[in-house]
Design a protein around this motif. Structure first.
Motif, PDB file in Angstrom:
ATOM      1  N   ALA A   1       0.647  -9.607   7.777  1.00 39.90           N
ATOM      2  CA  ALA A   1      -0.615  -8.935   7.464  1.00 39.90           C
ATOM      3  C   ALA A   1      -0.506  -8.077   6.211  1.00 39.90           C
ATOM      4  O   ALA A   1      -1.475  -7.442   5.812  1.00 39.90           O
ATOM      5  N   GLN A   2       0.656  -8.064   5.576  1.00 39.48           N
ATOM      6  CA  GLN A   2       0.862  -7.176   4.434  1.00 39.48           C
ATOM      7  C   GLN A   2       0.013  -7.583   3.225  1.00 39.48           C
ATOM      8  O   GLN A   2      -0.244  -8.770   3.001  1.00 39.48           O
ATOM      9  N   VAL A   3      -0.391  -6.576   2.466  1.00 39.94           N
ATOM     10  CA  VAL A   3      -1.109  -6.785   1.205  1.00 39.94           C
ATOM     11  C   VAL A   3      -0.343  -6.036   0.113  1.00 39.94           C
ATOM     12  O   VAL A   3      -0.060  -4.842   0.243  1.00 39.94           O
ATOM     13  N   TRP A   4      -0.014  -6.753  -0.967  1.00 38.70           N
ATOM     14  CA  TRP A   4       0.761  -6.180  -2.060  1.00 38.70           C
ATOM     15  C   TRP A   4       0.000  -6.290  -3.373  1.00 38.70           C
ATOM     16  O   TRP A   4      -0.671  -7.294  -3.620  1.00 38.70           O
ATOM     17  N   GLN A   5       0.107  -5.249  -4.191  1.00 41.92           N
ATOM     18  CA  GLN A   5      -0.539  -5.207  -5.507  1.00 41.92           C
ATOM     19  C   GLN A   5       0.523  -5.222  -6.601  1.00 41.92           C
ATOM     20  O   GLN A   5       1.455  -4.419  -6.588  1.00 41.92           O
ATOM     21  N   PHE A   6       0.372  -6.147  -7.551  1.00 47.78           N
ATOM     22  CA  PHE A   6       1.273  -6.226  -8.703  1.00 47.78           C
ATOM     23  C   PHE A   6       0.515  -5.836  -9.956  1.00 47.78           C
ATOM     24  O   PHE A   6      -0.476  -6.466 -10.325  1.00 47.78           O
TER      25      PHE A   6
ATOM     26  N   LEU B   1      -2.596  -8.387  -9.720  1.00 47.37           N
ATOM     27  CA  LEU B   1      -2.481  -9.538  -8.828  1.00 47.37           C
ATOM     28  C   LEU B   1      -2.254  -9.032  -7.409  1.00 47.37           C
ATOM     29  O   LEU B   1      -1.338  -8.238  -7.173  1.00 47.37           O
ATOM     30  N   TYR B   2      -3.083  -9.486  -6.488  1.00 50.70           N
ATOM     31  CA  TYR B   2      -2.961  -9.090  -5.086  1.00 50.70           C
ATOM     32  C   TYR B   2      -2.460 -10.264  -4.254  1.00 50.70           C
ATOM     33  O   TYR B   2      -3.004 -11.376  -4.353  1.00 50.70           O
ATOM     34  N   ILE B   3      -1.428 -10.014  -3.469  1.00 58.37           N
ATOM     35  CA  ILE B   3      -0.941 -10.997  -2.503  1.00 58.37           C
ATOM     36  C   ILE B   3      -1.409 -10.550  -1.135  1.00 58.37           C
ATOM     37  O   ILE B   3      -1.101  -9.441  -0.680  1.00 58.37           O
ATOM     38  N   ILE B   4      -2.146 -11.430  -0.468  1.00 61.16           N
ATOM     39  CA  ILE B   4      -2.867 -11.061   0.749  1.00 61.16           C
ATOM     40  C   ILE B   4      -2.320 -11.868   1.918  1.00 61.16           C
ATOM     41  O   ILE B   4      -2.491 -13.086   1.990  1.00 61.16           O
ATOM     42  N   GLY B   5      -1.654 -11.173   2.842  1.00 61.80           N
ATOM     43  CA  GLY B   5      -1.054 -11.860   3.979  1.00 61.80           C
ATOM     44  C   GLY B   5       0.132 -12.706   3.541  1.00 61.80           C
ATOM     45  O   GLY B   5       0.671 -12.568   2.438  1.00 61.80           O
ATOM     46  N   GLY B   6       0.565 -13.593   4.417  1.00 56.38           N
ATOM     47  CA  GLY B   6       1.686 -14.458   4.113  1.00 56.38           C
ATOM     48  C   GLY B   6       2.244 -15.064   5.378  1.00 56.38           C
ATOM     49  O   GLY B   6       1.699 -14.865   6.472  1.00 56.38           O
ATOM     50  N   PHE B   7       3.327 -15.810   5.231  1.00 56.87           N
ATOM     51  CA  PHE B   7       3.961 -16.364   6.423  1.00 56.87           C
ATOM     52  C   PHE B   7       5.463 -16.462   6.197  1.00 56.87           C
ATOM     53  O   PHE B   7       5.936 -16.768   5.101  1.00 56.87           O
TER      54      PHE B   7
ATOM     55  N   GLY C   1       8.420  -0.306 -11.210  1.00 58.84           N
ATOM     56  CA  GLY C   1       7.221   0.365 -10.705  1.00 58.84           C
ATOM     57  C   GLY C   1       5.983  -0.493 -10.670  1.00 58.84           C
ATOM     58  O   GLY C   1       4.858   0.017 -10.674  1.00 58.84           O
ATOM     59  N   LYS C   2       6.159  -1.799 -10.639  1.00 60.60           N
ATOM     60  CA  LYS C   2       5.007  -2.697 -10.759  1.00 60.60           C
ATOM     61  C   LYS C   2       4.363  -3.070  -9.418  1.00 60.60           C
ATOM     62  O   LYS C   2       3.248  -3.582  -9.392  1.00 60.60           O
ATOM     63  N   TRP C   3       5.053  -2.851  -8.312  1.00 58.11           N
ATOM     64  CA  TRP C   3       4.524  -3.254  -7.003  1.00 58.11           C
ATOM     65  C   TRP C   3       4.073  -2.042  -6.194  1.00 58.11           C
ATOM     66  O   TRP C   3       4.708  -0.987  -6.231  1.00 58.11           O
ATOM     67  N   LEU C   4       2.998  -2.218  -5.459  1.00 58.84           N
ATOM     68  CA  LEU C   4       2.479  -1.174  -4.576  1.00 58.84           C
ATOM     69  C   LEU C   4       1.930  -1.832  -3.327  1.00 58.84           C
ATOM     70  O   LEU C   4       1.123  -2.773  -3.410  1.00 58.84           O
ATOM     71  N   GLN C   5       2.351  -1.366  -2.167  1.00 58.87           N
ATOM     72  CA  GLN C   5       1.823  -1.921  -0.919  1.00 58.87           C
ATOM     73  C   GLN C   5       0.481  -1.288  -0.617  1.00 58.87           C
ATOM     74  O   GLN C   5       0.315  -0.071  -0.692  1.00 58.87           O
ATOM     75  N   ARG C   6      -0.492  -2.133  -0.265  1.00 59.95           N
ATOM     76  CA  ARG C   6      -1.844  -1.664   0.023  1.00 59.95           C
ATOM     77  C   ARG C   6      -2.131  -1.804   1.515  1.00 59.95           C
ATOM     78  O   ARG C   6      -1.238  -2.126   2.310  1.00 59.95           O
ATOM     79  N   GLN C   7      -3.392  -1.573   1.892  1.00 60.98           N
ATOM     80  CA  GLN C   7      -3.758  -1.622   3.308  1.00 60.98           C
ATOM     81  C   GLN C   7      -3.600  -3.037   3.860  1.00 60.98           C
ATOM     82  O   GLN C   7      -4.022  -4.011   3.246  1.00 60.98           O
ATOM     83  N   ASN C   8      -3.006  -3.136   5.052  1.00 56.92           N
ATOM     84  CA  ASN C   8      -2.785  -4.436   5.672  1.00 56.92           C
ATOM     85  C   ASN C   8      -4.095  -5.131   6.027  1.00 56.92           C
ATOM     86  O   ASN C   8      -5.136  -4.482   6.223  1.00 56.92           O
ATOM     87  N   LEU C   9      -4.024  -6.435   6.145  1.00 58.42           N
ATOM     88  CA  LEU C   9      -5.135  -7.188   6.711  1.00 58.42           C
ATOM     89  C   LEU C   9      -5.351  -6.752   8.163  1.00 58.42           C
ATOM     90  O   LEU C   9      -4.411  -6.313   8.828  1.00 58.42           O
ATOM     91  N   PRO C  10      -6.572  -6.902   8.684  1.00 63.90           N
ATOM     92  CA  PRO C  10      -6.798  -6.565  10.102  1.00 63.90           C
ATOM     93  C   PRO C  10      -5.962  -7.428  11.043  1.00 63.90           C
ATOM     94  O   PRO C  10      -5.602  -6.989  12.139  1.00 63.90           O
ATOM     95  N   VAL C  11      -5.668  -8.664  10.619  1.00 61.68           N
ATOM     96  CA  VAL C  11      -4.853  -9.569  11.428  1.00 61.68           C
ATOM     97  C   VAL C  11      -3.872 -10.287  10.506  1.00 61.68           C
ATOM     98  O   VAL C  11      -4.127 -10.452   9.317  1.00 61.68           O
ATOM     99  N   ALA C  12      -2.746 -10.699  11.044  1.00 60.28           N
ATOM    100  CA  ALA C  12      -1.756 -11.433  10.256  1.00 60.28           C
ATOM    101  C   ALA C  12      -2.252 -12.850  10.012  1.00 60.28           C
ATOM    102  O   ALA C  12      -2.651 -13.548  10.953  1.00 60.28           O
TER     103      ALA C  12
END
Length: 265
Positions: free
Chosen positions: A216-221, A202-208, A229-240
Motif C-alpha cells: 500500500a506504500q506510496v513514494w514520491q521521487f 514521479l509517484y509510485i503507487i502501491g506495488g507487489f 534526498g530525492k525520495w519521500l514516502q507519502r500517505q499509503n493507499l487505503p488498501v494494498a
C-alpha cells in the motif's frame, strides 16, 4: 444592539483614508477599535453590473474517434515494457520489457516511435541491467533538461527486484544510473504497482512483492534535491494493491482498480 457577531451600519458621508470602527458596551467600560484603516469615498456611483457569459461547451471532435493500424513493433513480441511520451521531440518510447516470460528475453535498449514518420527504431543506448520489467517511468526535468526517469524493476523469470534508478535522455540517447538514490520501496523484492507524474515528481503507487503480497506504500521521487534526498514516502493507499492503473489530472492523482495479490496468486 445584540452581541450577535454582525451589524449593518450607516457610514457617514465624510471622506477619509484612515477610518476605523469603534465598538463599546452599553453600561460598561469595555470597548474595541478596529485594527486596520479603511477609506470612505464619496461621489462614486455604484458600478453597473456586468453580465456573466457562460462558458462555451466543448466542441465535438472534428473526426470520428477510431483506431488505425501502425507499423509492427521491432521485436517479435513485447510485454511488461513502459510506454512514455516525450514532449520535447514528440516521440513515444518503450522502455524495457521482454519478448516472453522465460529468462533471458529482456530488452536491452529503448525503442522509439516517430508518429510523423510512422516508424519504430531501436536506440543504441544500453539499459543498465536486465531488471527492466515492471518499472515505474516518467518524464521529469532538471536544470531545464527533460529526461525519462525509471525506478525499480525485475528480470523476466526472476524472483528478485532492483531498487536502482536511471535516467534516459532521448535527445542524446544516453542513460545515466543515479547513485545514492535507490527506490526505498523495493525492499523485500517489491515492484512498483502504479505510477504517475505530477508537479515534476514521479509517484509510485502501491506495488507487489514477488511471490508474496501487495503493498500500500506510496513514494514520491523528486529529481531536483541533492544526492540522497530525492525520495519521500507519502500517505499509503487505503488498501494494498499491485498493477494499479494511475494517472495525474491537474494536481490530483487518480487510481482505478488494481490487484490484491496474496502469496503467489
Amino acid at each position: 444592539t445584540p452581541n450577535d457577531g454582525s451589524e449593518s451600519i450607516l457610514i457617514p458621508n465624510t471622506p477619509t483614508q484612515t477610518a476605523r470602527v469603534k465598538i463599546e458596551a452599553i453600561g460598561n467600560i469595555f470597548f474595541d477599535i478596529s485594527d486596520v484603516d479603511f477609506a470612505i469615498v464619496t461621489g462614486q456611483p455604484s458600478p453597473t453590473p456586468t453580465a456573466t457569459v457562460p462558458p462555451s461547451p466543448s466542441p465535438s471532435p472534428a473526426c470520428t474517434p477510431s483506431w488505425a493500424p501502425g507499423p509492427a513493433f521491432p521485436a517479435v513480441a513485447v510485454v511488461r515494457a513502459i510506454g512514455v511520451f516525450f514532449p520535447a521531440n514528440g516521440k513515444f518510447y518503450a522502455i524495457g520489457g521482454r519478448s516472453s516470460d522465460t529468462a533471458g528475453n529482456n530488452f536491452a535498449n529503448p525503442f522509439e516511435y516517430d508518429p510523423a514518420a510512422n516508424t519504430w527504431v531501436m536506440k543504441s543506448a544500453a539499459l543498465p541491467d536486465i531488471n527492466v520489467n515492471n518499472m515505474a517511468c516518467g518524464v521529469l526535468t532538471v536544470g531545464g533538461t527533460p529526461q525519462i526517469y525509471c525506478a525499480g524493476g525485475s528480470a523476466g523469470g526472476g524472483t528478485t527486484s532492483t531498487a536502482r534508478v536511471f535516467s534516459y535522455n532521448p535527445v542524446t540517447d544516453a542513460i545515466t544510473v543515479l547513485t545514492g538514490d535507490d527506490w526505498p520501496g523495493a525492499a523485500n523484492n517489491t515492484l512498483p504497482g502504479g505510477f504517475a507524474v505530477s508537479g515534476n515528481k514521479l509517484y509510485i503507487i502501491g506495488g507487489f512483492t514477488i511471490g508474496a503480497d501487495a503493498s500500500a506504500q506510496v513514494w514520491q521521487f523528486d529529481p531536483t534535491p541533492a544526492v540522497g534526498g530525492k525520495w519521500l514516502q507519502r500517505q499509503n493507499l487505503p488498501v494494498a494493491r499491485g498493477y494499479v492503473p494511475a494517472t495525474a489530472i491537474g494536481a490530483m492523482l487518480y487510481t482505478g482498480g488494481g490487484s490484491m495479490i496474496v502469496a503467489a496468486t
